[in-house]
Design a protein around this motif. Structure first.
Motif, PDB file in Angstrom:
ATOM      1  N   THR A 196      40.615  32.520  33.668  1.00  0.00           N
ATOM      2  CA  THR A 196      41.035  31.682  34.775  1.00  0.00           C
ATOM      3  C   THR A 196      41.157  30.222  34.351  1.00  0.00           C
ATOM      4  O   THR A 196      40.319  29.699  33.632  1.00  0.00           O
TER       5      THR A 196
ATOM      6  N   GLY B 165      42.267  26.181  35.948  1.00  0.00           N
ATOM      7  CA  GLY B 165      42.307  25.512  37.233  1.00  0.00           C
ATOM      8  C   GLY B 165      42.348  24.004  37.134  1.00  0.00           C
ATOM      9  O   GLY B 165      42.275  23.443  36.041  1.00  0.00           O
TER      10      GLY B 165
ATOM     11  N   ALA C  79      42.736  23.863  42.724  1.00  0.00           N
ATOM     12  CA  ALA C  79      43.409  25.163  42.651  1.00  0.00           C
ATOM     13  C   ALA C  79      42.996  25.881  41.376  1.00  0.00           C
ATOM     14  O   ALA C  79      42.688  25.234  40.369  1.00  0.00           O
ATOM     15  N   THR C  80      42.978  27.204  41.432  1.00  0.00           N
ATOM     16  CA  THR C  80      42.730  28.018  40.246  1.00  0.00           C
ATOM     17  C   THR C  80      43.763  29.126  40.169  1.00  0.00           C
ATOM     18  O   THR C  80      44.390  29.480  41.181  1.00  0.00           O
TER      19      THR C  80
ATOM     20  N   THR D  98      44.329  32.969  37.996  1.00  0.00           N
ATOM     21  CA  THR D  98      43.856  33.952  37.023  1.00  0.00           C
ATOM     22  C   THR D  98      44.931  34.200  35.970  1.00  0.00           C
ATOM     23  O   THR D  98      46.091  33.792  36.139  1.00  0.00           O
TER      24      THR D  98
ATOM     25  N   SER E 247      47.106  35.232  39.920  1.00  0.00           N
ATOM     26  CA  SER E 247      46.616  35.116  41.287  1.00  0.00           C
ATOM     27  C   SER E 247      46.051  33.712  41.503  1.00  0.00           C
ATOM     28  O   SER E 247      45.166  33.274  40.772  1.00  0.00           O
ATOM     29  N   ALA E 248      46.570  33.022  42.526  1.00  0.00           N
ATOM     30  CA  ALA E 248      46.210  31.627  42.754  1.00  0.00           C
ATOM     31  C   ALA E 248      45.315  31.461  43.974  1.00  0.00           C
ATOM     32  O   ALA E 248      45.377  32.241  44.929  1.00  0.00           O
ATOM     33  N   ASN E 249      44.514  30.401  43.896  1.00  0.00           N
ATOM     34  CA  ASN E 249      43.618  30.040  44.989  1.00  0.00           C
ATOM     35  C   ASN E 249      43.684  28.532  45.159  1.00  0.00           C
ATOM     36  O   ASN E 249      43.716  27.803  44.161  1.00  0.00           O
ATOM     37  N   TYR E 250      43.716  28.070  46.430  1.00  0.00           N
ATOM     38  CA  TYR E 250      43.882  26.643  46.698  1.00  0.00           C
ATOM     39  C   TYR E 250      42.823  26.114  47.655  1.00  0.00           C
ATOM     40  O   TYR E 250      42.363  26.835  48.555  1.00  0.00           O
TER      41      TYR E 250
ATOM     42  N   ASP F 123      41.876  24.056  50.906  1.00  0.00           N
ATOM     43  CA  ASP F 123      42.619  23.939  52.165  1.00  0.00           C
ATOM     44  C   ASP F 123      43.424  22.644  52.231  1.00  0.00           C
ATOM     45  O   ASP F 123      44.513  22.609  52.802  1.00  0.00           O
TER      46      ASP F 123
ATOM     47  N   LYS G 169      46.856  23.210  50.352  1.00  0.00           N
ATOM     48  CA  LYS G 169      47.697  24.379  50.622  1.00  0.00           C
ATOM     49  C   LYS G 169      49.029  23.965  51.227  1.00  0.00           C
ATOM     50  O   LYS G 169      49.085  23.135  52.129  1.00  0.00           O
TER      51      LYS G 169
END
Length: 120
Positions: free
Chosen positions: A33, A35, A49-50, A52, A56-59, A61, A64
């Motif tokens: 991962t 980020g 944000a990260t 994988t 697959s991304a994650n932010y 709030d 976003k």
């Protein structure tokens, strides 16, 4: 020696865009991962944000819909496209990656940071 080097920071007006890049170099078996985090004076470093390895991304709030993280595994590089920037996005942005060097176990690595200033 494994290292992360960020680029792309600078001064931008509110509503503008910037693209950050972070390249990993050195003798590595794999990169997991990756980020982006950011920090302002007097505050703790916070996740932006990260992403994988498969993508697959994650932010956070707060970003976003405005920021997009992506990566190029062939280039060992992660990007952060920042649109509709706000003054509150002003911070030093740090790249992070979980990397397994060829001579040790996987561990998190950090870049030295790049300053993003959003101001008119």
């Amino acid at each position: 020696q494994v290292q992360l080097v960020e680029s792309g920071g600078g001064l931008v007006q509110p509503g503008g865009s910037l693209r950050l890049s972070c390249a990993a170099s050195g003798s590595m078996f794999s990169i997991g991962t990756m980020g982006w985090y950011r920090q302002t004076p007097g505050k703790e470093r916070e996740l932006v944000a990260t992403i994988t390895r498969p993508g697959s991304a994650n932010y956070a709030d707060s970003v976003k819909g405005r920021f997009t993280i992506s990566r190029d595994n062939a280039k060992n590089t992660v990007y952060l496209q920042m649109n509709s920037l706000k003054p509150e996005d002003t911070a030093v942005y740090y790249c992070n990656a979980n990397i397994r060097p060829i001579d040790s176990d996987a561990m998190p690595y950090w870049g030295k940071g790049t300053l993003v200033t959003v101001s008119s």
